[in-house]
Enzyme design. Structure first.
Site, PDB file in Angstrom:
ATOM      1  N   TYR A   3      -1.126   4.537 -14.298  1.00 12.25           N
ATOM      2  CA  TYR A   3      -2.083   3.432 -14.200  1.00 12.25           C
ATOM      3  C   TYR A   3      -3.042   3.323 -15.390  1.00 12.25           C
ATOM      4  O   TYR A   3      -3.831   2.382 -15.456  1.00 12.25           O
ATOM      5  CB  TYR A   3      -2.894   3.562 -12.902  1.00 12.25           C
ATOM      6  CG  TYR A   3      -2.015   3.486 -11.669  1.00 12.25           C
ATOM      7  CD1 TYR A   3      -1.272   2.334 -11.396  1.00 12.25           C
ATOM      8  CD2 TYR A   3      -1.889   4.566 -10.788  1.00 12.25           C
ATOM      9  CE1 TYR A   3      -0.450   2.252 -10.289  1.00 12.25           C
ATOM     10  CE2 TYR A   3      -1.071   4.494  -9.664  1.00 12.25           C
ATOM     11  CZ  TYR A   3      -0.356   3.330  -9.428  1.00 12.25           C
ATOM     12  OH  TYR A   3       0.466   3.253  -8.325  1.00 12.25           O
ATOM     13  N   ASN A  53      -5.294  -7.556  -7.406  1.00 12.00           N
ATOM     14  CA  ASN A  53      -4.401  -6.399  -7.418  1.00 12.00           C
ATOM     15  C   ASN A  53      -4.509  -5.798  -6.018  1.00 12.00           C
ATOM     16  O   ASN A  53      -5.456  -5.071  -5.726  1.00 12.00           O
ATOM     17  CB  ASN A  53      -4.819  -5.390  -8.484  1.00 12.00           C
ATOM     18  CG  ASN A  53      -3.842  -4.217  -8.529  1.00 12.00           C
ATOM     19  OD1 ASN A  53      -3.050  -4.026  -7.606  1.00 12.00           O
ATOM     20  ND2 ASN A  53      -3.913  -3.424  -9.591  1.00 12.00           N
ATOM     21  N   HIS A 112       2.816  -4.534  -0.752  1.00 13.45           N
ATOM     22  CA  HIS A 112       4.164  -4.280  -0.243  1.00 13.45           C
ATOM     23  C   HIS A 112       4.237  -4.275   1.286  1.00 13.45           C
ATOM     24  O   HIS A 112       5.310  -4.142   1.848  1.00 13.45           O
ATOM     25  CB  HIS A 112       4.668  -2.928  -0.769  1.00 13.45           C
ATOM     26  CG  HIS A 112       4.282  -2.676  -2.196  1.00 13.45           C
ATOM     27  ND1 HIS A 112       4.741  -3.460  -3.223  1.00 13.45           N
ATOM     28  CD2 HIS A 112       3.466  -1.750  -2.772  1.00 13.45           C
ATOM     29  CE1 HIS A 112       4.224  -3.019  -4.376  1.00 13.45           C
ATOM     30  NE2 HIS A 112       3.449  -1.983  -4.115  1.00 13.45           N
ATOM     31  N   ASP A 162      -0.858 -14.257   4.455  1.00 11.64           N
ATOM     32  CA  ASP A 162      -1.270 -15.377   5.319  1.00 11.64           C
ATOM     33  C   ASP A 162      -2.669 -15.871   4.949  1.00 11.64           C
ATOM     34  O   ASP A 162      -2.926 -17.081   4.952  1.00 11.64           O
ATOM     35  CB  ASP A 162      -1.282 -14.943   6.793  1.00 11.64           C
ATOM     36  CG  ASP A 162       0.104 -14.994   7.429  1.00 11.64           C
ATOM     37  OD1 ASP A 162       1.054 -15.448   6.765  1.00 11.64           O
ATOM     38  OD2 ASP A 162       0.218 -14.596   8.610  1.00 11.64           O
ATOM     39  N   HIS A 179      -0.611  -6.256 -11.378  1.00  7.51           N
ATOM     40  CA  HIS A 179      -0.368  -4.822 -11.207  1.00  7.51           C
ATOM     41  C   HIS A 179      -0.437  -4.153 -12.560  1.00  7.51           C
ATOM     42  O   HIS A 179       0.105  -4.676 -13.541  1.00  7.51           O
ATOM     43  CB  HIS A 179       1.004  -4.557 -10.577  1.00  7.51           C
ATOM     44  CG  HIS A 179       1.139  -5.197  -9.243  1.00  7.51           C
ATOM     45  ND1 HIS A 179       0.560  -4.665  -8.112  1.00  7.51           N
ATOM     46  CD2 HIS A 179       1.718  -6.352  -8.863  1.00  7.51           C
ATOM     47  CE1 HIS A 179       0.798  -5.456  -7.081  1.00  7.51           C
ATOM     48  NE2 HIS A 179       1.500  -6.500  -7.509  1.00  7.51           N
ATOM     49  N   LEU A 180      -1.069  -2.986 -12.577  1.00  8.16           N
ATOM     50  CA  LEU A 180      -1.155  -2.223 -13.817  1.00  8.16           C
ATOM     51  C   LEU A 180       0.217  -1.705 -14.220  1.00  8.16           C
ATOM     52  O   LEU A 180       0.628  -1.808 -15.377  1.00  8.16           O
ATOM     53  CB  LEU A 180      -2.130  -1.057 -13.620  1.00  8.16           C
ATOM     54  CG  LEU A 180      -3.572  -1.511 -13.341  1.00  8.16           C
ATOM     55  CD1 LEU A 180      -4.293  -0.500 -12.483  1.00  8.16           C
ATOM     56  CD2 LEU A 180      -4.309  -1.753 -14.634  1.00  8.16           C
ATOM     57  N   SER A 181       0.921  -1.135 -13.252  1.00  9.28           N
ATOM     58  CA  SER A 181       2.271  -0.620 -13.518  1.00  9.28           C
ATOM     59  C   SER A 181       3.283  -1.739 -13.276  1.00  9.28           C
ATOM     60  O   SER A 181       2.964  -2.754 -12.653  1.00  9.28           O
ATOM     61  CB  SER A 181       2.572   0.555 -12.574  1.00  9.28           C
ATOM     62  OG  SER A 181       2.563   0.120 -11.220  1.00  9.28           O
ATOM     63  N   ARG A 209       8.267  -0.548  -3.713  1.00 12.25           N
ATOM     64  CA  ARG A 209       7.246  -1.278  -4.470  1.00 12.25           C
ATOM     65  C   ARG A 209       7.781  -2.588  -5.036  1.00 12.25           C
ATOM     66  O   ARG A 209       7.038  -3.380  -5.609  1.00 12.25           O
ATOM     67  CB  ARG A 209       6.716  -0.428  -5.632  1.00 12.25           C
ATOM     68  CG  ARG A 209       5.933   0.762  -5.189  1.00 12.25           C
ATOM     69  CD  ARG A 209       5.283   1.456  -6.393  1.00 12.25           C
ATOM     70  NE  ARG A 209       5.017   2.835  -6.067  1.00 12.25           N
ATOM     71  CZ  ARG A 209       3.939   3.265  -5.399  1.00 12.25           C
ATOM     72  NH1 ARG A 209       3.013   2.417  -5.020  1.00 12.25           N
ATOM     73  NH2 ARG A 209       3.776   4.538  -5.127  1.00 12.25           N
TER      74      ARG A 209
HETATM   75  C1  DQA Z   1      -0.410  -1.122  -8.146  1.00 15.39           C
HETATM   76  C2  DQA Z   1       1.036  -0.849  -7.738  1.00 15.39           C
HETATM   77  C3  DQA Z   1       1.139  -0.532  -6.257  1.00 15.39           C
HETATM   78  O1  DQA Z   1       2.488  -0.240  -5.915  1.00 15.39           O
HETATM   79  C4  DQA Z   1       0.290   0.681  -5.920  1.00 15.39           C
HETATM   80  O2  DQA Z   1       0.327   0.920  -4.533  1.00 15.39           O
HETATM   81  C5  DQA Z   1      -1.104   0.563  -6.414  1.00 15.39           C
HETATM   82  C6  DQA Z   1      -1.334   0.024  -7.752  1.00 15.39           C
HETATM   83  C7  DQA Z   1      -0.550  -1.318  -9.671  1.00 15.39           C
HETATM   84  O3  DQA Z   1      -1.591  -1.824 -10.087  1.00 15.39           O
HETATM   85  O4  DQA Z   1       0.346  -0.946 -10.435  1.00 15.39           O
HETATM   86  O5  DQA Z   1      -2.045   0.961  -5.745  1.00 15.39           O
HETATM   87  O6  DQA Z   1      -0.845  -2.315  -7.508  1.00 15.39           O
END
Ligand code: DQA
Length: 148
Positions: free
Chosen positions: A22, A73, A79, A86, A99-101, A110
């Site tokens: 991250y 985020n 997931h 909703d 998402h960071l990753s 994921r």
């Molecule tokens: C995340 C990716 C998600 O799968 C994970 O549960 C996170 C961080 C990301 O920013 O990459 O908490 O949202």
């Protein structure tokens, strides 16, 4: 133009949480970068917050439903949470999921996002810069919508 930036569970530990996944930036670093970019873009009000609680995310989204945009985020709720999707669908907010990753090159669980189905788009895998990209995109999009 008012944009809410929401961060979900365990993002309060950014910087110390799995930095190889991250990044080393803290959430405070990201907030500072977002606020700096917002000031440069001008004409933008930003609320930036984090919560570990699904219901609080939903309350915040519904409570800001008369705002213009949402950068979210949702962490792991991405997931799992139909309730979050909703809530977003109940608003007219323009939504960018960040998402960071890169969730698409991680575990299979994921790779499904409930939020993506109700978002304008998704930015995934660019680390903290994804928030700035989301802000630029939303700002341009909302300005265009204003002129139409
Ligand atoms: C995340 C990716 C998600 O799968 C994970 O549960 C996170 C961080 C990301 O920013 O990459 O908490 O949202």
């Amino acid at each position: 133009m008012r944009i809410l930036v929401l961060n979900g569970p365990t993002l309060n530990l950014l910087g110390e949480r799995e930095p190889e996944v991250y990044g080393r930036e803290t959430l405070a670093d990201i907030e500072a970068a977002v606020r700096e970019r917002a000031a440069a873009l001008g004409d933008l009000e930003i609320a930036f917050t984090q919560t570990n609680h699904e219901g609080e995310l939903i309350d915040l989204i519904l409570g800001h439903r008369d705002w213009d945009g949402l950068i979210i985020n949702p962490g792991a709720y991405t997931h799992t949470s139909i309730a979050l999707a909703d809530a977003i669908a109940a608003t007219k907010l323009a939504v960018v999921e960040v998402h960071l990753s890169n969730i698409h090159r991680r575990e299979a669980f994921r790779q499904r996002s409930y939020v993506a189905s109700v978002a304008w788009g998704q930015i995934t895998g660019f680390g903290w810069r994804g928030y700035l990209a989301a802000l630029d995109l939303l700002h341009a999009h909302l300005a265009e919508a204003d002129r139409a």
